[in-house]
Enzyme design. Structure first.
Site, PDB file in Angstrom:
ATOM      1  NE  ARG A   1     -21.469  31.328  12.968  1.00 27.18           N
ATOM      2  CZ  ARG A   1     -21.912  30.865  14.137  1.00 27.18           C
ATOM      3  NH1 ARG A   1     -21.944  29.570  14.361  1.00 27.18           N
ATOM      4  NH2 ARG A   1     -22.340  31.697  15.069  1.00 27.18           N
TER       5      ARG A   1
ATOM      6  CD  GLN B   1     -20.378  12.967  14.616  1.00 27.33           C
ATOM      7  OE1 GLN B   1     -21.041  12.012  14.211  1.00 27.33           O
ATOM      8  NE2 GLN B   1     -19.116  13.166  14.272  1.00 27.33           N
TER       9      GLN B   1
ATOM     10  CG  MET C   1     -29.313  29.109  17.066  1.00 26.78           C
ATOM     11  SD  MET C   1     -28.117  30.275  17.704  1.00 26.78           S
ATOM     12  CE  MET C   1     -26.806  30.101  16.540  1.00 26.78           C
ATOM     13  N   GLY C   2     -32.538  28.478  13.458  1.00 33.77           N
ATOM     14  CA  GLY C   2     -33.175  28.821  12.188  1.00 33.77           C
ATOM     15  C   GLY C   2     -32.231  28.769  11.012  1.00 33.77           C
ATOM     16  CE1 TYR C   3     -31.270  32.079   5.351  1.00 35.00           C
ATOM     17  CE2 TYR C   3     -29.515  30.507   4.981  1.00 35.00           C
ATOM     18  CZ  TYR C   3     -30.333  31.499   4.520  1.00 35.00           C
ATOM     19  OH  TYR C   3     -30.238  31.911   3.220  1.00 35.00           O
ATOM     20  CG  LEU C   4     -34.861  25.468   9.824  1.00 29.96           C
ATOM     21  CD1 LEU C   4     -36.280  24.893   9.871  1.00 29.96           C
ATOM     22  CD2 LEU C   4     -34.102  25.090  11.090  1.00 29.96           C
TER      23      LEU C   4
ATOM     24  CG  HIS D   1     -31.230  22.830  11.106  1.00 30.89           C
ATOM     25  ND1 HIS D   1     -30.750  23.729  10.183  1.00 30.89           N
ATOM     26  CD2 HIS D   1     -30.659  23.170  12.282  1.00 30.89           C
ATOM     27  CE1 HIS D   1     -29.931  24.579  10.775  1.00 30.89           C
ATOM     28  NE2 HIS D   1     -29.850  24.261  12.045  1.00 30.89           N
TER      29      HIS D   1
ATOM     30  CG  ASP E   1     -22.765  22.503  16.654  1.00 34.17           C
ATOM     31  OD1 ASP E   1     -21.863  23.324  16.467  1.00 34.17           O
ATOM     32  OD2 ASP E   1     -23.812  22.490  15.980  1.00 34.17           O
TER      33      ASP E   1
ATOM     34  CD  GLN F   1     -26.094  29.725  20.867  1.00 32.84           C
ATOM     35  OE1 GLN F   1     -27.100  29.393  21.488  1.00 32.84           O
ATOM     36  NE2 GLN F   1     -25.556  28.938  19.962  1.00 32.84           N
TER      37      GLN F   1
HETATM   38  O1  PAF Z   1     -26.877  24.180  17.849  1.00 37.92           O
HETATM   39  C1  PAF Z   1     -27.545  25.230  17.795  1.00 37.92           C
HETATM   40  O2  PAF Z   1     -28.116  25.595  16.766  1.00 37.92           O
HETATM   41  C2  PAF Z   1     -27.667  26.085  19.044  1.00 37.92           C
HETATM   42  O3  PAF Z   1     -26.488  26.112  19.756  1.00 37.92           O
HETATM   43  C3  PAF Z   1     -28.858  25.693  19.941  1.00 37.92           C
HETATM   44  C4  PAF Z   1     -28.682  24.295  20.503  1.00 37.92           C
HETATM   45  C5  PAF Z   1     -30.152  25.784  19.162  1.00 37.92           C
HETATM   46  C6  PAF Z   1     -28.949  26.657  21.135  1.00 37.92           C
HETATM   47  O4  PAF Z   1     -29.162  27.956  20.729  1.00 37.92           O
END
Ligand code: PAF
Length: 281
Positions: free
Chosen positions: A187, A148, A30-33, A37, A150, A61
Site C-alpha cells: 500500500r 509481524q 496478495m501479490g505485488y511482492l 514477502h 500484521d 477481507q
Molecule cells: O497478509 C496478507 O497478505 C493477507 O492477509 C493473506 C494472509 C495473504 C490473506 O489474504
C-alpha cells in the site's frame, strides 16, 4: 517453478508431495511482492523441501469502501520474484475458483478480530481467516510464514489454528523496513511524495516508545500520549488507533510488562498504514 490456477490441482499436488514424505512450506500473499514477502519466503525455504507461495487478492477481507479494485497487481513481476527465490509452486487462483457461486461458509475468530484493526475494518479478519483456512486445506503446509507487520492477523491465525486443530506450524517473520524506517507494504505505493515523507512518523513514534521503555517508563498512558504527539507532528496524518495491549488477548495494558504490543494505524488521506513493536517473553 510450477504455476497452479486450479484449487483441485493444488490439493492433489500437495497430497502427492506429502505422500513422498516431503515438508511443505507456505507463504500466502496478495501479490505485488516486495522485500518483506521475499524475507518470509527465505524463512520458509529453510523449513521445507517444497516451497509454495500463493498470490490471491482476497475480496472477502476488503470492506465495501476499501481498495479492492485499486489494490496493486502485477503477476509477471511476482512470478519473476518467485523464480528468483526458488519457489517451487505458485498458487494463483481466480476469485471464482476460491469463491464459487453459492459460497456461504466463513471462519470467524471471535473477540480478537473485533479489536485494533477490527474496529475500523469489522469484516476484515473474517475474510483473512476464511481464505487462510481454505489455503491451508489446499496447500496442506507443514509450516506457514506470516509477517509481524500484521501482528494482529498472526495472533488471530494462531488462535484459529489452535482452536480448529489445523496441523500446521505458524512462524512469524520480522518487519522489513525501507531505509528511513517505513515498514514495507504494497500500500505504500498509494502515497504521494509529500505523504511518503510524512509516513516515517509511524516508525519514529514507535522508536520513541522504545526509548521511553528502555529509559524505565512503564505507564501506558504516558507512552501512548508521546506516540500520538510524534504521529500528529505530520500534518497529513490522521490516527485510526494507537494502542498498547497484551499480545495474548489484545486487551489494553495500563502498565508495561514482559510482553506487549504497541500497534498504530494511521491514515494519509485514504491510505491506511500500520506498524507495531511486539515484545513477547
Ligand atoms: O497478509 C496478507 O497478505 C493477507 O492477509 C493473506 C494472509 C495473504 C490473506 O489474504
Amino acid at each position: 517453478m510450477k504455476v497452479i490456477n486450479s484449487a483441485d490441482e493444488m490439493q492433489k499436488t500437495a497430497e502427492s508431495i506429502r505422500l513422498q514424505g516431503k515438508r511443505i512450506g507456505f507463504v500466502p500473499t496478495m501479490g505485488y511482492l516486495h522485500e518483506g514477502h521475499l524475507s518470509l519466503m527465505r524463512i520458509a525455504r529453510k523449513q521445507c523441501d517444497t516451497l509454495v507461495c500463493s498470490i490471491f487478492v482476497n475480496p472477502t477481507q476488503f470492506g465495501p469502501d476499501e481498495d479492492l479494485d485499486r489494490y496493486p497487481r502485477d503477476f509477471d513481476r511476482d512470478e519473476r520474484f518467485c523464480r528468483e527465490e526458488n519457489v517451487d509452486i505458485v498458487f494463483y487462483p481466480s476469485a471464482k475458483e476460491m469463491y464459487p457461486s453459492g459460497f456461504s461458509t466463513y471462519v470467524l475468530v471471535e473477540n480478537l478480530g473485533r479489536k485494533l484493526c477490527g474496529i475500523s475494518r469489522p469484516t476484515h479478519f473474517r475474510g483473512v481467516t476464511t481464505i487462510v483456512a481454505k489455503l491451508f486445506n489446499l496447500v496442506k503446509p507443514h509450516v506457514a510464514v506470516f509477517g509481524q507487520k500484521d501482528a494482529q492477523q498472526f495472533l488471530i491465525l494462531k488462535r484459529m489454528v489452535r482452536d480448529l486443530n489445523f496441523d500446521v506450524d505458524l512462524m512469524m517473520g520480522p518487519i522489513i523496513r525501507e531505509k528511513d524506517g517505513l515498514a514495507m507494504s504494497s500500500r505504500n505505493r498509494y502515497l504521494t511524495g509529500r505523504q511518503r515523507e510524512q509516513a516515517t512518523v509511524l516508525y519514529k513514534s514507535l522508536c520513541t516508545a522504545e526509548e521511553m521503555i528502555a529509559g524505565g517508563e512503564k505507564k501506558a498512558e504516558t507512552i501512548l500520549e508521546k506516540v500520538k504527539t510524534v504521529i500528529t507532528s505530520a500534518p497529513d496524518a490522521r490516527i485510526d488507533y494507537v494502542e498498547l495491549v497484551d499480545p495474548g488477548n489484545l486487551e489494553p495494558l495500563t502498565v508495561i510488562g514482559d510482553s506487549y504490543l504497541i500497534a498504530v494505524a494511521v491514515y494519509f488521506d485514504k491510505t491506511r498504514l500500520i506498524d507495531n513493536i511486539l515484545k513477547t517473553d
